[in-house]
Write a protein that holds these residues in place. Sequence first.
Motif, short mmCIF file in Angstrom:
data_model
loop_
_atom_site.label_atom_id
_atom_site.label_comp_id
_atom_site.label_asym_id
_atom_site.label_seq_id
_atom_site.Cartn_x
_atom_site.Cartn_y
_atom_site.Cartn_z
N UNK A 137 30.81 -74.67 22.45
CA UNK A 137 29.79 -73.87 22.93
C UNK A 137 29.54 -72.89 21.89
N UNK A 138 30.69 -72.37 21.12
CA UNK A 138 30.29 -71.23 20.13
C UNK A 138 29.90 -72.05 18.58
N UNK A 139 30.48 -72.96 18.45
CA UNK A 139 30.08 -73.81 17.24
C UNK A 139 28.58 -74.36 17.24
N UNK A 140 28.04 -74.46 18.31
CA UNK A 140 26.78 -75.15 18.28
C UNK A 140 25.89 -74.12 18.87
N UNK A 141 26.35 -72.70 18.86
CA UNK A 141 25.15 -71.70 19.13
C UNK A 141 24.08 -71.54 18.33
N UNK A 142 23.22 -71.29 18.99
CA UNK A 142 21.53 -71.12 18.46
C UNK A 142 21.19 -70.02 18.73
N UNK A 143 20.44 -69.17 17.98
CA UNK A 143 19.67 -68.00 18.23
C UNK A 143 18.40 -68.16 19.22
N UNK A 144 18.45 -67.59 20.23
CA UNK A 144 17.41 -68.00 21.22
C UNK A 144 17.68 -69.38 22.33
N UNK A 145 19.10 -69.80 21.82
CA UNK A 145 19.47 -70.97 22.89
C UNK A 145 19.08 -72.26 22.37
N UNK A 146 19.73 -73.15 23.17
CA UNK A 146 19.40 -74.68 22.59
C UNK A 146 18.18 -75.19 23.39
N UNK A 147 17.87 -74.68 24.77
CA UNK A 147 16.87 -75.09 25.47
C UNK A 147 16.78 -74.07 26.60
#
Length: 395
Positions: free
Chosen positions: A129-139
């Motif tokens: 969940x942390x490693x794949x974090x993206x600003x603004x969310x994944x979806x």
Amino acid sequence: MHTDLEHTDLMNDIVMPLAVLLIYFPTCLSYYAPGLVSVIYLAQKFIFLICALMFLQLRLYRNKSFYLMFGYILWIIIVTYINGDSVPEWGSYLNLFSIYVVSVYCLETNPVKYTGFFSLVLTLLLLFNTLLWQEGGMYQNANRQYCFVLGTKTSMTEYQIAACCFIWVYHTLLPKEKKGKASIMYGVLLASVILWNIRQPVTTSVLCIIAFTVLIIIQKYENKIMEIVLKLGFWILLIFNFAVVFFNAQMYFANFITNVLHESADLNSRTPIWQVVLAYIYESPWIGYGVNSNTYFSFDTGTSSYNQATHNGLLFFLFIGGIIGTILILVLCYFSLKQSGVNSTIGKIVHISLICFSILWVSEQLKGYSLFFPVVLVGLCASTIRGHKEEPYIE
């Protein structure tokens, strides 16, 4: 409770790992791989059938814990139908039954393997969940909320609390020379939570990880004050929760909220949301509205216009189950705390975990019961789990 050990290999070596992996799959798969999720849902039904068979064979219906837990679930389902709604996602309730059977059985027969495997899965989920974090969310989900591997940003706090609980129960059960495995998992968990909050602070996550870590350290120093904190902490925080939603008690801590937590004094518009929720509760105080009311708690034409969350645990219980349902869930918590006690490390861990849940409930509701119920079951099965510390180490 005494069970037939001839089923140990089936449950501990096959059913338990499959159940944990299938029930706690990353939420983001629903968006990225809906076909795979359909297969997972089908596999969950297969696990349920196996658990139903084991439930009857092992006569788990004789356990008081079953009626405590599913008495509440049955109540909110009945309330849903009374209000003319249908129950959504029946599979999630079948999963709760599977979780119950797997947890009760494995906590009795091989708690080391169960707590270790569950801890590992939750730790890895939080790490990804942390490693794949993206600003603004994944979806974005159906409610237009930005989501990540585990769902919305606040979902991680529930995973975090459950992971902390199971890691430390695992640590307690392991022999001294093997405790490093649990310590490594807790280190990974801490790193994941800290890195996430550096990127995107979540106040409940920060407060709960600090509370759990501090309490787990000082619980070793037995004294009367610590005993009182553990015994009464959950209930005192529930009283504070009540004062917050009914009397705006958080305003007494406005300086701390604004200057330390960097939140608005009304907890980011939660106060007006609570007023809307309370208006609904006043109309049906005893039974509530069930789990599929499709109610929007809106106080403006902005983001709140599609808000369906109560943003408070106590209000959540009151809204879906009324006063009766809230009493049932609190009775379940009471027996979990009573059965675990504060005279053992495992009992203290359960108390600390429920204290963290009560901290979370001040500004958030449960996203579901699949992470809360396993923690409660650790408390209900605490006496059985403690017995394994005196037996040979098995994993």
